[in-house]
Motif scaffolding. Structure first.
Motif, PDB file in Angstrom:
ATOM      1  N   SER A 198      -2.750  -2.770   3.502  1.00 48.27           N
ATOM      2  CA  SER A 198      -1.713  -2.673   2.458  1.00 48.27           C
ATOM      3  C   SER A 198      -0.328  -2.591   3.079  1.00 48.27           C
ATOM      4  O   SER A 198       0.634  -3.184   2.562  1.00 48.27           O
ATOM      5  CB  SER A 198      -1.942  -1.448   1.566  1.00 48.27           C
ATOM      6  OG  SER A 198      -3.162  -1.561   0.879  1.00 48.27           O
ATOM      7  N   GLU A 253      -5.726  -9.055  -0.498  1.00 50.28           N
ATOM      8  CA  GLU A 253      -6.206  -7.948   0.342  1.00 50.28           C
ATOM      9  C   GLU A 253      -7.566  -7.505  -0.150  1.00 50.28           C
ATOM     10  O   GLU A 253      -7.766  -7.257  -1.334  1.00 50.28           O
ATOM     11  CB  GLU A 253      -5.240  -6.755   0.266  1.00 50.28           C
ATOM     12  CG  GLU A 253      -5.779  -5.550   1.058  1.00 50.28           C
ATOM     13  CD  GLU A 253      -4.988  -4.258   0.840  1.00 50.28           C
ATOM     14  OE1 GLU A 253      -3.806  -4.333   0.486  1.00 50.28           O
ATOM     15  OE2 GLU A 253      -5.576  -3.185   1.031  1.00 50.28           O
ATOM     16  N   PRO A 264      -6.356  -0.111  -4.548  1.00 51.48           N
ATOM     17  CA  PRO A 264      -5.389   0.411  -3.591  1.00 51.48           C
ATOM     18  C   PRO A 264      -3.962   0.519  -4.104  1.00 51.48           C
ATOM     19  O   PRO A 264      -3.224   1.366  -3.658  1.00 51.48           O
ATOM     20  CB  PRO A 264      -5.463  -0.580  -2.433  1.00 51.48           C
ATOM     21  CG  PRO A 264      -6.054  -1.815  -3.025  1.00 51.48           C
ATOM     22  CD  PRO A 264      -6.983  -1.349  -4.088  1.00 51.48           C
TER      23      PRO A 264
HETATM   24 MG   LIG Z   1      -5.176  -1.000   1.136  1.00 53.42          MG
END
Ligand SMILES: [Mg+2]
Ligand SMILES: Nc1nc2c(ncn2[C@@H]2O[C@H](COP(=O)(O)OP(=O)(O)O)[C@@H](O)[C@H]2O)c(=O)[nH]1
Length: 322
Positions: free
Chosen positions: A69, A154, A96
């Motif tokens: 991230s 991601e 996230p």
């Molecule tokens: Mg992450």
């Protein structure tokens, strides 16, 4: 024309015009497997096909806490500085960028949230047919149609998910942290095979040199045409991020020139169509007749080949006899 298909068309047109809220809603439909999602995909998909340049899809994978991230945030900043429009899809059941985000992540992402050239979305599995594996490529297509130059995906690197996402990306970045254990784990998990660029993040740690050497040795053994470069980053300070972008650009150029880009995109579309067809066939075949036939097979009154042929015939599918 029914009200719902008009609504769908309006939503797709607004999303294509760059309306982030319309795009977010379209992706929710896709994620939930809503009926409207299908026609939105059709509208957006056609628009994507008409674009002269397509979005670059870059996947980032690696163990939780590796810094994906943080790297993503740094990449967004750097790509925006070049004037590119960037979309981020965080594919992680633990979300996230929303509930599970660290305070620092939230603060950084809030910085990008005010920028109309950035779109951020987290995707979580909602137990739909095909789950994230089905929804992610469709969301990518929607973002492509909406005109983003780069789509960063991601995904948390555990289990099968990373391989699925890798097949949805043009370029896959595998993030590891210094320490022999981690790089050996990465090799064992087969992530080196999917890596187009290897990142050793947290290069502010002392074991960095050993890990880089270790990974370079592993890469050197590969007979593949493209040998993944090993890049070091300290994502928290953006150190090494321009080097990472340089390697991603080099990979993009190689993909285009070698014909690999076309091959990967065809393979991706093939997987997507097949997954959808399998899902449809499975639901068409699951029902009372299957239970009856299964009972007969279990009791030894019917052989499984004959049962499967009868099941397929009931759904109007014919298979050639062996
Ligand atoms: Mg992450
Ligand atoms: N020391 C150090 N910490 C980092 C670096 N990159 C990320 N972190 C920290 O590592 C933690 C996990 O980062 P995050 O980006 O959330 O990892 P993810 O789970 O892979 O997305 C956070 O506390 C980050 O601030 C780095 O290069 N050096």
């Amino acid at each position: 024309v029914s009200a719902s298909s008009t609504e769908t068309r309006v939503l797709a047109q607004r999303a294509l015009a760059g309306d982030a809220r319309a795009l977010a809603r379209a992706i929710s439909w896709i994620e939930n497997g809503d009926a409207g999602g299908r026609s939105v995909i059709r509208e957006l998909g056609l628009a994507a096909g008409e674009r002269s340049t397509r979005a670059r899809v870059i996947g980032l994978t690696g163990a939780p806490g590796a810094g994906k991230s943080t790297i993503t945030n740094a990449l967004v900043t750097a790509l925006r500085a070049r004037g590119e429009r960037v979309a981020v899809l965080a594919v992680d059941p633990s979300s996230p960028f929303s509930g599970g985000a660290l305070l620092g992540d939230r603060v950084r992402m809030q910085g990008h949230a005010a920028d109309p050239g950035v779109f951020i979305r987290s995707m979580a599995s909602r137990g739909q047919l095909g789950g994230l594996a089905a929804a992610t490529p469709m969301a990518i297509r929607a973002l492509d149609a909406a005109g983003f130059d780069v789509i960063l995906v991601e995904t948390v690197g555990v289990g099968q998910a990373e391989v699925e996402i890798a097949s949805a990306a043009d370029s896959t970045v595998v993030v590891v942290v210094p320490g022999m254990g981690d790089s050996i784990q990465a090799a064992k998990a087969g992530v080196l095979e999917i890596a187009d660029v290897l990142v050793v993040n947290k290069a502010d740690r002392p074991e960095t040199r050993v890990t880089v050497r270790d990974l370079k040795n592993m890469v050197a053994l590969s007979s593949a045409q493209w040998k993944p470069p090993v890049v070091t980053t300290v994502a928290t300070t953006s150190e090494g991020i321009s080097g990472l972008i340089g390697e991603l650009d080099r990979h993009a150029q190689w993909l285009a020139e070698s014909g690999e880009l076309d091959r990967r995109r065809r393979a991706r579309a093939r997987d997507e169509v097949l997954a959808m067809a399998f899902g449809a066939v499975r639901s068409a075949l699951t029902g009372p007749l299957l239970d009856t036939l299964a009972g007969q097979v279990a009791d030894g009154n019917l052989d499984p080949h004959a049962a499967s042929e009868e099941l397929l015939a009931s759904a109007g599918c014919a298979v050639p006899r062996a």
